[in-house]
Enzyme design. Structure first.
Site, PDB file in Angstrom:
ATOM      1  N   GLY A  15      41.239 -38.802  24.323  1.00 21.72           N
ATOM      2  CA  GLY A  15      42.569 -39.053  23.742  1.00 21.72           C
ATOM      3  C   GLY A  15      42.769 -38.381  22.409  1.00 21.72           C
ATOM      4  O   GLY A  15      43.078 -39.049  21.413  1.00 21.72           O
ATOM      5  N   SER A  17      45.026 -35.901  21.661  1.00 17.53           N
ATOM      6  CA  SER A  17      46.302 -35.208  21.462  1.00 17.53           C
ATOM      7  C   SER A  17      47.025 -35.682  20.211  1.00 17.53           C
ATOM      8  O   SER A  17      47.710 -34.889  19.551  1.00 17.53           O
ATOM      9  CB  SER A  17      47.200 -35.396  22.690  1.00 17.53           C
ATOM     10  OG  SER A  17      47.461 -36.761  22.929  1.00 17.53           O
ATOM     11  N   GLY A  19      47.173 -39.122  16.962  1.00 24.50           N
ATOM     12  CA  GLY A  19      46.625 -40.345  16.382  1.00 24.50           C
ATOM     13  C   GLY A  19      45.171 -40.297  15.943  1.00 24.50           C
ATOM     14  O   GLY A  19      44.675 -39.284  15.461  1.00 24.50           O
ATOM     15  N   ASP A  59      41.760 -36.906  32.422  1.00 25.27           N
ATOM     16  CA  ASP A  59      42.531 -38.108  32.713  1.00 25.27           C
ATOM     17  C   ASP A  59      41.501 -39.218  32.877  1.00 25.27           C
ATOM     18  O   ASP A  59      40.729 -39.218  33.840  1.00 25.27           O
ATOM     19  CB  ASP A  59      43.338 -37.928  33.997  1.00 25.27           C
ATOM     20  CG  ASP A  59      44.190 -39.152  34.334  1.00 25.27           C
ATOM     21  OD1 ASP A  59      43.941 -40.233  33.764  1.00 25.27           O
ATOM     22  OD2 ASP A  59      45.085 -39.032  35.184  1.00 25.27           O
ATOM     23  N   SER A 138      38.745 -50.576  19.962  1.00 25.75           N
ATOM     24  CA  SER A 138      39.379 -51.825  20.360  1.00 25.75           C
ATOM     25  C   SER A 138      40.529 -52.119  19.405  1.00 25.75           C
ATOM     26  O   SER A 138      41.125 -51.205  18.833  1.00 25.75           O
ATOM     27  CB  SER A 138      38.347 -52.957  20.378  1.00 25.75           C
ATOM     28  OG  SER A 138      38.920 -54.165  20.823  1.00 25.75           O
ATOM     29  N   TYR A 152      47.594 -56.531  26.836  1.00 23.81           N
ATOM     30  CA  TYR A 152      46.907 -55.547  25.991  1.00 23.81           C
ATOM     31  C   TYR A 152      45.744 -56.205  25.247  1.00 23.81           C
ATOM     32  O   TYR A 152      44.617 -55.694  25.253  1.00 23.81           O
ATOM     33  CB  TYR A 152      47.887 -54.942  24.987  1.00 23.81           C
ATOM     34  CG  TYR A 152      47.239 -54.100  23.918  1.00 23.81           C
ATOM     35  CD1 TYR A 152      46.834 -52.802  24.181  1.00 23.81           C
ATOM     36  CD2 TYR A 152      47.021 -54.615  22.631  1.00 23.81           C
ATOM     37  CE1 TYR A 152      46.240 -52.022  23.199  1.00 23.81           C
ATOM     38  CE2 TYR A 152      46.432 -53.850  21.650  1.00 23.81           C
ATOM     39  CZ  TYR A 152      46.033 -52.553  21.935  1.00 23.81           C
ATOM     40  OH  TYR A 152      45.435 -51.796  20.957  1.00 23.81           O
ATOM     41  N   ALA A 154      44.163 -58.913  26.003  1.00 25.73           N
ATOM     42  CA  ALA A 154      43.130 -59.315  26.956  1.00 25.73           C
ATOM     43  C   ALA A 154      42.253 -58.126  27.349  1.00 25.73           C
ATOM     44  O   ALA A 154      41.034 -58.254  27.496  1.00 25.73           O
ATOM     45  CB  ALA A 154      43.768 -59.931  28.194  1.00 25.73           C
ATOM     46  N   SER A 155      42.868 -56.946  27.517  1.00 25.85           N
ATOM     47  CA  SER A 155      42.090 -55.755  27.878  1.00 25.85           C
ATOM     48  C   SER A 155      41.135 -55.373  26.758  1.00 25.85           C
ATOM     49  O   SER A 155      40.005 -54.936  27.010  1.00 25.85           O
ATOM     50  CB  SER A 155      43.024 -54.583  28.207  1.00 25.85           C
ATOM     51  OG  SER A 155      43.658 -54.059  27.060  1.00 25.85           O
ATOM     52  N   LYS A 156      41.553 -55.568  25.515  1.00 26.91           N
ATOM     53  CA  LYS A 156      40.694 -55.237  24.385  1.00 26.91           C
ATOM     54  C   LYS A 156      39.609 -56.303  24.176  1.00 26.91           C
ATOM     55  O   LYS A 156      38.492 -55.984  23.768  1.00 26.91           O
ATOM     56  CB  LYS A 156      41.537 -55.083  23.117  1.00 26.91           C
ATOM     57  CG  LYS A 156      42.455 -53.870  23.131  1.00 26.91           C
ATOM     58  CD  LYS A 156      41.692 -52.564  23.305  1.00 26.91           C
ATOM     59  CE  LYS A 156      42.583 -51.349  23.140  1.00 26.91           C
ATOM     60  NZ  LYS A 156      41.847 -50.070  23.277  1.00 26.91           N
ATOM     61  N   PHE A 185      47.289 -48.970  12.222  1.00 26.72           N
ATOM     62  CA  PHE A 185      47.228 -47.645  11.605  1.00 26.72           C
ATOM     63  C   PHE A 185      48.447 -46.832  12.024  1.00 26.72           C
ATOM     64  O   PHE A 185      49.061 -47.094  13.063  1.00 26.72           O
ATOM     65  CB  PHE A 185      45.943 -46.916  12.018  1.00 26.72           C
ATOM     66  CG  PHE A 185      44.723 -47.350  11.260  1.00 26.72           C
ATOM     67  CD1 PHE A 185      44.214 -46.576  10.234  1.00 26.72           C
ATOM     68  CD2 PHE A 185      44.086 -48.549  11.573  1.00 26.72           C
ATOM     69  CE1 PHE A 185      43.098 -46.973   9.531  1.00 26.72           C
ATOM     70  CE2 PHE A 185      42.963 -48.959  10.872  1.00 26.72           C
ATOM     71  CZ  PHE A 185      42.464 -48.172   9.851  1.00 26.72           C
ATOM     72  N   THR A 187      49.553 -44.429  13.818  1.00 25.47           N
ATOM     73  CA  THR A 187      49.304 -43.565  14.961  1.00 25.47           C
ATOM     74  C   THR A 187      50.522 -43.609  15.882  1.00 25.47           C
ATOM     75  O   THR A 187      51.558 -44.180  15.524  1.00 25.47           O
ATOM     76  CB  THR A 187      48.051 -44.034  15.735  1.00 25.47           C
ATOM     77  OG1 THR A 187      48.320 -45.306  16.346  1.00 25.47           O
ATOM     78  CG2 THR A 187      46.852 -44.181  14.787  1.00 25.47           C
TER      79      THR A 187
END
Length: 283
Positions: A15, A17, A19, A59, A138, A152, A154-156, A185, A187
């Site tokens: 990732g 591209s 931020g 991806d 995270s 979101y 919960a995924s972290k 931040f 981003t």
């Protein structure tokens, strides 16, 4: 005669591209590290290639066999990978009831399951060398369980638990794992890497207000991603015998709010512990 000169470490970042991922890549290059930068579109990271990074299309949600092939190509770029930074991710907004099963699955695919697949693709390399560092980006949301971003968060939270389990089971291989509990931040998460739910349900006012405020605050967050990138690389490259923190709060807000959350959980545990005890088999 073998050279005693230690070669720069190789860091791979997903990732890149925009931020934080881009900032980490640029900071690593500035430090003379060997960088492998990835993005879904190579055109977004051409400038990093021009600065000396090796760039790959990635991806993170690709099939495991595709990710394994990517890992082989990445390792061959410099002959090794020392630090893997799983940075790619996005935020699904809305109340949990508003999120469709497809949206929930997509959120976990990127923020959680892809991290397992990518990291496992590099694991044989790390184990064979008996060294390596895994950095999972995270969020303080993993502690805060925010209304309006529950899936979101919960995924972290799942990512934090995964990282801690890796830290324990990979220690015999001298492989380290750290989860970076990121604060707010500046981003692109709020502006372009967040998604509102496809449906809304009347009455979830606080959840709706959160996502609205989250997007309105974009570009005005307190955290500087350039400084954040420096802190992450300082942490994983420092010469110390101390183990890495399993969960590393990054950002003034993340440090303060994480501490406040943990103190509240301890207080709650103490308040209710008498109800939770005395359940052992007699004798």
């Amino acid at each position: 005669m073998a050279s005693d000169i230690e070669e720069p470490q190789v860091v791979l970042i997903t990732g890149c591209s925009t931020g934080l991922g881009r900032c980490i890549a640029e900071e690593a290059l500035a430090r003379g590290m060997r960088v492998i930068a990835t993005a879904r579109r190579l055109s977004t990271i051409e400038d990093l290639r021009d600065k000396g990074a090796r760039t790959f299309t990635l991806d993170v949600n690709d099939k495991p066999e595709v990710l394994q092939s990517f890992a082989v190509d990445s390792i061959n770029a410099f002959g090794q990978v020392d630090i893997l930074i799983n940075n790619a991710g996005w935020l699904l907004g809305g109340a949990i009831e508003e999120n469709t099963p497809e949206e929930i699955q997509s959120q976990f695919n990127t923020n959680f399951f892809s991290v397992i697949s990518i990291t496992n693709a590099f694991m044989p390399h790390f184990r064979s060398r008996r060294t390596g560092t895994i950095v999972n980006i995270s969020s303080q949301g993993s502690y805060l369980a925010l209304s309006g971003a529950g899936i979101y968060c919960a995924s972290k939270a799942a990512l934090d638990c995964l990282t801690e389990a890796w830290s324990n089971e990979l220690a015999p291989f001298n492989i380290r794992a750290v989860s970076v509990i990121l604060g707010a931040f500046r981003t692109s998460v709020a502006s372009s890497n967040s998604k509102a739910p496809t449906k809304t349900i009347e009455g979830y006012d606080f959840a709706h207000d959160f996502h609205k405020r989250f997007q309105e605050r974009s570009g005005h967050e307190l955290g500087d991603p350039v400084k954040g990138a420096k802190k992450i690389l300082d942490l994983v490259t420092m010469k110390t015998e101390k183990p890495l923190p399993v969960r590393f709060a990054l950002g003034d807000d993340a440090v303060y709010l994480s501490k406040q959350h943990l103190e509240q959980r301890i207080s709650e545990l103490d308040e209710w512990k008498s109800y939770g005890m005395d359940t052992n088999v007699e004798g």
